[in-house]
Every structure is written in C-alpha cells, then in structure tokens.
Design a protein around this motif. Structure first.
Motif, mmCIF file in Angstrom:
data_model
loop_
_atom_site.group_PDB
_atom_site.id
_atom_site.type_symbol
_atom_site.label_atom_id
_atom_site.label_comp_id
_atom_site.label_asym_id
_atom_site.label_seq_id
_atom_site.Cartn_x
_atom_site.Cartn_y
_atom_site.Cartn_z
ATOM 1 N N ASP A 1 0.816 -1.226 0.000
ATOM 2 C CA ASP A 1 0.000 0.000 0.000
ATOM 3 C C ASP A 1 0.842 1.265 0.000
ATOM 4 N N ALA A 2 2.141 1.152 0.268
ATOM 5 C CA ALA A 2 2.979 2.352 0.354
ATOM 6 C C ALA A 2 3.052 3.112 -0.962
ATOM 7 N N PRO A 3 3.319 2.475 -2.150
ATOM 8 C CA PRO A 3 3.344 3.233 -3.415
ATOM 9 C C PRO A 3 1.999 3.868 -3.741
ATOM 10 N N ARG A 4 0.897 3.172 -3.430
ATOM 11 C CA ARG A 4 -0.432 3.731 -3.708
ATOM 12 C C ARG A 4 -0.669 4.989 -2.867
ATOM 13 N N THR A 5 -0.292 4.936 -1.608
ATOM 14 C CA THR A 5 -0.435 6.113 -0.745
ATOM 15 C C THR A 5 0.419 7.271 -1.243
ATOM 16 N N LEU A 6 1.632 6.964 -1.731
ATOM 17 C CA LEU A 6 2.521 8.005 -2.239
ATOM 18 C C LEU A 6 1.928 8.698 -3.460
ATOM 19 N N ARG A 7 1.256 7.890 -4.351
ATOM 20 C CA ARG A 7 0.630 8.507 -5.531
ATOM 21 C C ARG A 7 -0.492 9.474 -5.118
ATOM 22 N N TRP A 8 -1.277 9.100 -4.115
ATOM 23 C CA TRP A 8 -2.344 9.991 -3.671
ATOM 24 C C TRP A 8 -1.799 11.307 -3.104
ATOM 25 N N ARG A 9 -0.602 11.249 -2.586
ATOM 26 C CA ARG A 9 -0.018 12.472 -2.029
ATOM 27 C C ARG A 9 0.352 13.479 -3.110
ATOM 28 N N TYR A 10 0.505 13.053 -4.352
ATOM 29 C CA TYR A 10 0.842 13.971 -5.444
ATOM 30 C C TYR A 10 -0.381 14.694 -6.009
ATOM 31 N N ILE A 11 -1.597 14.264 -5.645
ATOM 32 C CA ILE A 11 -2.808 14.916 -6.175
ATOM 33 C C ILE A 11 -2.874 16.384 -5.754
ATOM 34 N N PRO A 12 -2.649 16.742 -4.468
ATOM 35 C CA PRO A 12 -2.647 18.172 -4.120
ATOM 36 C C PRO A 12 -1.590 18.971 -4.876
ATOM 37 N N VAL A 13 -0.454 18.333 -5.186
ATOM 38 C CA VAL A 13 0.586 19.029 -5.945
ATOM 39 C C VAL A 13 0.078 19.380 -7.334
ATOM 40 N N LEU B 1 6.899 26.515 -7.121
ATOM 41 C CA LEU B 1 6.078 25.993 -6.035
ATOM 42 C C LEU B 1 5.773 24.519 -6.234
ATOM 43 N N THR B 2 5.485 24.127 -7.497
ATOM 44 C CA THR B 2 5.209 22.713 -7.774
ATOM 45 C C THR B 2 6.442 21.864 -7.485
ATOM 46 N N ALA B 3 7.599 22.339 -7.955
ATOM 47 C CA ALA B 3 8.825 21.586 -7.694
ATOM 48 C C ALA B 3 9.104 21.498 -6.195
ATOM 49 N N TYR B 4 8.830 22.597 -5.501
ATOM 50 C CA TYR B 4 9.046 22.581 -4.058
ATOM 51 C C TYR B 4 8.114 21.595 -3.364
ATOM 52 N N LEU B 5 6.835 21.574 -3.798
ATOM 53 C CA LEU B 5 5.884 20.639 -3.191
ATOM 54 C C LEU B 5 6.254 19.199 -3.496
ATOM 55 N N VAL B 6 6.714 18.955 -4.720
ATOM 56 C CA VAL B 6 7.154 17.589 -5.050
ATOM 57 C C VAL B 6 8.324 17.197 -4.153
ATOM 58 N N THR B 7 9.253 18.154 -3.973
ATOM 59 C CA THR B 7 10.381 17.871 -3.083
ATOM 60 C C THR B 7 9.910 17.606 -1.664
ATOM 61 N N LEU B 8 8.898 18.403 -1.222
ATOM 62 C CA LEU B 8 8.374 18.187 0.125
ATOM 63 C C LEU B 8 7.727 16.817 0.272
ATOM 64 N N VAL B 9 6.980 16.393 -0.764
ATOM 65 C CA VAL B 9 6.335 15.074 -0.700
ATOM 66 C C VAL B 9 7.386 13.977 -0.620
ATOM 67 N N ASN B 10 8.403 14.113 -1.486
ATOM 68 C CA ASN B 10 9.474 13.106 -1.452
ATOM 69 C C ASN B 10 10.208 13.148 -0.116
ATOM 70 N N ALA C 1 -0.521 23.104 -9.038
ATOM 71 C CA ALA C 1 0.073 23.498 -10.319
ATOM 72 C C ALA C 1 -0.993 24.048 -11.261
ATOM 73 N N VAL C 2 -2.161 23.351 -11.352
ATOM 74 C CA VAL C 2 -3.240 23.812 -12.234
ATOM 75 C C VAL C 2 -3.757 25.180 -11.775
ATOM 76 N N LEU C 3 -3.962 25.327 -10.465
ATOM 77 C CA LEU C 3 -4.443 26.613 -9.953
ATOM 78 C C LEU C 3 -3.433 27.729 -10.219
ATOM 79 N N GLY C 4 -2.139 27.431 -10.065
ATOM 80 C CA GLY C 4 -1.115 28.444 -10.332
ATOM 81 C C GLY C 4 -1.138 28.916 -11.768
ATOM 82 N N ILE C 5 -1.280 27.949 -12.716
ATOM 83 C CA ILE C 5 -1.325 28.336 -14.133
ATOM 84 C C ILE C 5 -2.578 29.164 -14.416
#
Length: 652
Positions: free
Chosen positions: A11-23, A350-359, A27-31
């Motif tokens: 379940d760990a990879p699946r949980t990690l993918r869900w964490r990228y949804i807010p990122v 901001l997107t790159a920073y959030l991705v870094t934060l998730v990782n 990104a969409v809102l920023g654009i």
C-alpha cells in the motif's frame, strides 16, 4: 524495531501517488491564476489607455467648441454695431473689424448685408455711392448686372466687406438672387437665430475642408429696446439686414488646437444632412502623424481607439469622430507578460518545491520509523541517566550547603582576623613609636651632655641613630596608611583639581629654584579629595626630592579619557632607568642608598594602591637623564569606579 508487514509495503506506493494529487491541483491553480492575472493586467492597461485617449479627445473637442463660440462672438459684435447705429460709414466699419482680422487668421471675410425693399432701392443706392461711387447691385447667376425691374421685392446686397482686396468682387452681390439662400435667410430673419452654412472652399482644391459662413440677423431698435415680434412677417418687416462672417473651418480648428501639445489623435468633422447622410466638413490630422498629405478623410496609418462626440454649431448638428494612432495610444503589455511569466515561474517553483516536500516527507516517514526504535532505547537509557543525575544533584546540594556553611565560617573568621590585625597594627604602632621616641630623646640628651667631649665620628653616629629612628617612624606611619586604603570610607564631594594642586604645592613648599606648572584647563571632579591629594602629594614630592639638581620644572597636566581623566606629573630631573620602572612601585624599594636617605619606599606603593582602589592605572615613562613622567587615571565621578583596576596601555 518492528519490520513492516507485506500489505503495508504494497500500500505504500499507492499512498505516495495519492499524495501527489494536491501538488497537481496547486500546479493547475497556479497556471490558471497566472493567466487570469495577466489578462486582468492587460485589461487594466487597455482601460488606462482608453481613459487617456477619451480625456485627450474631449479636451480637444471642448477647445474647438470654445473657438467656434468665439468665432460666433465676432459676428455677434458686428451685428451689435449695426443694431446700435444704422449710419455706419465704410471707414468706421473697417476700423471696427481690423483688429479682428489681425487676431484671427482664419477670417476670410466680414460683411454687412442690409435688407433693401423695392421702394427703398433708389435711396439705398444713393447713400451707398457716397462711399462707393461705382457701387451697384448685381446678381450671382448672370455675368452682367440685372436690370432693376428684374429685382425682387427684397434685395440683400453686400454693402461692406473686409478684407476688401481679396473680396472686392463680392461688393454689391445680391444674396437674394440665390432662391435657396434667400429662403434660408428669410427663415433666419423670422426666427431671430443665427444661420450657419458650410460650403467647400474652392481655393483649396480638395474635399474635406469647408468655409464656415455665419449670418446673424439685425433688427431695428425702438425706444432703446429690441423689437420682439410674435409673427414671422412682422419680424421680417423690422429686419435691417445681416452681419455675416466667412471663416476657414480648418483655420478655426487648427487655431484652437495649436495651443495643445500633439497627442496622436485624428479628428473628423461631419455634418448630418436632412437625409441622414454625413458630409465630411474637415479632417484634422495629428501633428504627430507627420506631414502626410490630407485625403478625403481616410487615415493612412493604422488607427486604434475611436470616440464619437456631438457638436451643435448654430442650427447645424455636427458629429466629431476622434481616432487614435496605435503607436501613441497603445497599451503597454509588458506588465501583463511579466505577470504571466512570473506567475508561471512561481507556479513551477512551487510545484517543484511541493514535489520535493512530498518526497522528503516520505523519506522522513521512513526515517522516523527507523529512528523510533532507537529513540525508545535512548529514552530508557536517558531515564537511567536522569535517575543517576538526580542522585548526583542531591549529593551536590548537600555539599553546597556544607560549602556555604564553611564559607560563612571562613568569612567571619577573616573579618575577625582583619579586625585583630588592624587593632594589632594600631597598638603596635603606638608601642613601637614610644621606645623610638625614647631612643631619639636619649641620643639628643647624650649629644647635649657630652657635646664638648664627643669626637666627630661619635657625633656622626648619633645623627645616624636619630635618622634611623625617624625612618622607622616613617615606616610605621606608611604601613598604617597603606593598611587603611580601601577600608576607611571616603568623603565624596566636588573637587576643583586646580585648587587642590595649589594647596598640595603650598604644603610641599618647593625650594626657590624649583617651579611647579599647572595646566589652566584642569577639570572639576566628584571624588575623595584626601586620596587624590595623597596621590598628587607623593608624586610631586618625589619629583622635588629626587630631581638631582638645584633648579628644575615640574608640570602637571590632564586630558579627558572616556569616563575618566588621565593626569600626568612630569619633571626634568635625572630620570629612572627602564629596568627599575617596576621596582619603584614595590613596598620598601628605593633606588638610592639608605645610609643618608630617610625614604621608606612606601610612597609610590601607596599611590599605586590608591589609584587601583579607584579603578585606575598608573605607569612610569622615563629614561635615565631625560626626566620622569608619572601618568595615572582617575574617574570623573566616584560612581564610575570599577571593582577591578584598569590596565595601563602598552607603550612603544
């Protein structure tokens, strides 16, 4: 540390993918926000440009309207002239209109057109030929003058015209010969309103510029007031004629705009006809657009904003179309592009920073799991250490209590011993001084009783004995004074240093060959005058005593040094070798043999202790044969004294 189960690892990879949804959402809102902000900034810039264009256009139309009103006032003034007096001669007419012709270059002609009925035609010609012998009424539609019987019931000949040379052909022209113009003038005379006509200027040779002709009816006055008639025919019967002015429309407009700075705005003037069509009256091309040839109103450059305004000129309704040149009223979209690029860049960062934060969060989670087991072990070890430290602190507390008790006991014992030592020193001084005084008295008595039988050697030994007794007394006094420094409370008051030094010098009574100079800029301090006087007395006394000559000069000076003053006592004596500078401040140390010197060696030691007790320093600057200079510091105020003595600066 526990090992993750198999289902947790799946379940760990699946949980990690869900964490990228807010990122992705960020990104969409920023654009979207960047695009919307850029568009809004562009719209604001366009609104700013449109507002500036509209303001400039309105200003120009308002200036033109005022100039046209001024043009009407010229003709109205001419009408008022003939309304006031019917007997206006040609000279008076020319004198009246000449200033107007000089001020207004757009005037083509100013005319007086009297209304002549058929019965009055002969008398009118007689009066007119007084000024113009060859004056005659002629028609516009024939080459030769029409006979009198072809004239209608009403004639409107041009009697006066200025400037005359350019318009002399119009003299005597009967405007009633044009049926359309006659009908229009009769209507104007009946209504009492000015009549405006715009006709192409044939002298220019191109369309788009017209003559502006203004006719203002003039009526006969009676009893000092204007005659107002309700009916048109009655009004026509009172008509005296028309004051007319022919103006170059282009000249009027350009004269109005020449006071304004070029703005990149072209202006079209249209007249609305009865059929709803629009005739171009004049086209003003902006001076910023260059000297391109005017055409029928079509601009050769690409235009931007457009604005339509209405202008009422007499009985005519004009439409004014203002158009701007793109290069002069063009929105600056750099700000919009900057907002867009900046927004996209910020969104990317901001997107790159959030991705870094998730990782990083995932790494932290794994690291937390790894450190949790270690932390449990460390906590258990820490608890054991805390228990050990608590026991050590209890033991330390017990030892501190014992130490405080011992310190109190030692302090009390030290105080008691100091009191005993002070009492001993006081008693010893008195007990020692008594036998010393007895020895001195006995030696004096022996010398007095045996003065005739003493040889020189014995007499010298008795003097040496009394000198040693005096030195012993001085040593006892010096020790007592040295022990009192720092223990006896001082009396603090305002001390004038110059006065204090004068008193010290008087007490020392220098020999006639010695001079003590005191600098005039001595300060006033709040301090203990007794201790400071001791310092000056010892230093000046040493300078006088150890000078080594019969004549000398001692100088006392002072200079500010922060919260203190640095004092110096310098002489021009034989000086002190630098190898002995430290020795002079030691107890019982002298640089000369004591066989013939009563110096105890306590004076400079006492000075050093007094200065240090007041938080200062003292040093000696001297070389053998070059005099000696003692420098020391003293606080401006007794409250500036420090517990630890200051160190003197190093000398090179």
């Amino acid at each position: 540390m526990s090992v993750p189960r198999a289902d947790e690892r799946i379940d760990a990879p699946r949980t990690l993918r869900w964490r990228y949804i807010p990122v992705a959402i960020v990104a969409v809102l920023g654009i979207a926000i960047s695009l919307a902000s850029s568009r809004q900034v562009g719209e604001w810039e366009q609104q700013r440009v449109d507002s500036a264009f509209q303001g400039a256009a309105r200003d120009r139309v308002l200036i033109i309207q005022r100039e046209i009103e001024y043009t009407f006032s010229i003709v109205e003034d001419l009408a008022s002239l003939f309304e006031v007096s019917r007997n206006i001669a040609r000279r008076e007419f020319r004198k009246f209109v000449s200033p107007v012709l000089l001020r207004h270059p757009g005037v083509k002609a100013l005319q007086w057109i009297p209304a002549v009925a058929a019965p009055e035609r002969a008398s009118f010609l007689a009066r007119a030929r007084v000024s113009f012998p060859s004056f005659q009424i002629h028609r516009e539609d024939v080459d030769d003058n029409a006979p009198d019987d072809e004239s209608g019931p009403l004639q409107l000949p041009i009697l006066y015209v200025q400037p005359y040379q350019q318009n002399k052909d119009a003299l005597g022209l009967d405007l009633a010969s044009d049926p359309e113009l006659l009908e229009t003038l009769i209507e104007a005379g009946a209504s009492g309103k000015p009549l405006v006509r715009t006709t192409p200027d044939a002298t220019l040779g191109y369309a788009g510029d017209n003559d502006l002709t203004i006719y203002i009816p003039v009526y006969r006055r009676g009893d000092g007031a204007e005659v107002e008639a309700a009916e048109g025919e009655e009004q026509t019967a009172e008509l005296l004629g028309f004051a007319a002015g022919i103006f170059r429309l282009g000249g009027v407009i350009e004269r109005a705009l020449e006071s304004l700075s070029p703005s990149g705005i072209d202006i079209h003037f249209f007249r609305e006809t009865a059929t709803g069509e629009r005739d171009l009256l004049y086209f003003h091309r902006s001076r910023k657009a260059g000297q391109a040839q005017r055409t029928t109103g079509v601009a050769q450059e690409q235009t931007g904003s457009e604005m339509a305004l209405d202008l009422q000129v007499g009985d005519q309704h004009w439409s004014v179309i203002c158009t701007s040149h793109l290069r002069y009223f063009h929105p600056d979209l750099w700000n919009a592009w900057l907002v867009l690029v900046g927004g996209l860049a910020f969104s990317s960062l901001l997107t790159a920073y959030l991705v870094t934060l998730v990782n990083q969060a995932e790494k932290v989670r794994r690291l937390v799991n790894a450190r949790t087991g270690q932390l449990v072990t460390a906590v258990q070890a820490l608890k054991r250490q805390i228990a050990d430290r608590q026991r050590a602190e209890e033991e330390l507390q017990r030892l501190n209590e014992t130490l405080e008790q011992r310190v109190a006991e030692r302090t009390e014992e030290s105080r008691r011993r100091a009191e005993e030592l002070e009492q001993f020193a006081y008693v010893a001084s008195h007990d020692l001084k008594a036998p010393l005084r007895a020895i001195a008295n006995l030696s004096a008595w022996l010398e007095e009783d045996l003065q005739n039988r003493l040889d020189p050697e014995t007499r010298e030994q008795l003097e040496l004995l009394r000198d040693r007794v005096q030195r012993m007394q001085n040593l006892i006094d010096g020790l007592l004074e040295y022990s009192r420094v720092g223990r006896v409370p001082s009396a603090v008051k305002e001390v004038d240093i110059a006065t204090l030094l004068t008193e010290v010098v008087d007490l020392l009574s220098p020999q006639p060959g010695f001079r003590v100079d005191i600098d005039p800029d001595m300060p006033t301090l709040r301090t203990d005058p007794l201790r400071l006087g001791q310092v000056f007395s010892n230093l000046i006394g040493n300078a006088l005593k150890h000078h080594g000559g019969d004549r000398g000069r001692i100088r006392v000076a002072a200079r500010p040094l922060g919260t203190r003053y640095e004092f110096s006592v310098c002489d021009d004596g034989r000086g002190i070798d630098p190898d002995y500078h430290a020795k002079v401040f030691m107890m019982f140390q002298t640089l000369q043999s004591r066989d013939r010197d009563s110096d105890t060696g306590i004076g400079l030691a006492l000075v050093k202790k007094i200065v240090q007790e007041h938080g200062g320093w003292i040093r000696l600057e001297s070389e053998e044969g070059k005099g000696a200079c003692f420098r020391f510091t003293w606080p401006r105020d007794a409250k500036d004294e420090t517990a630890e003595p200051m160190q003197p600066p190093t000398t090179r």
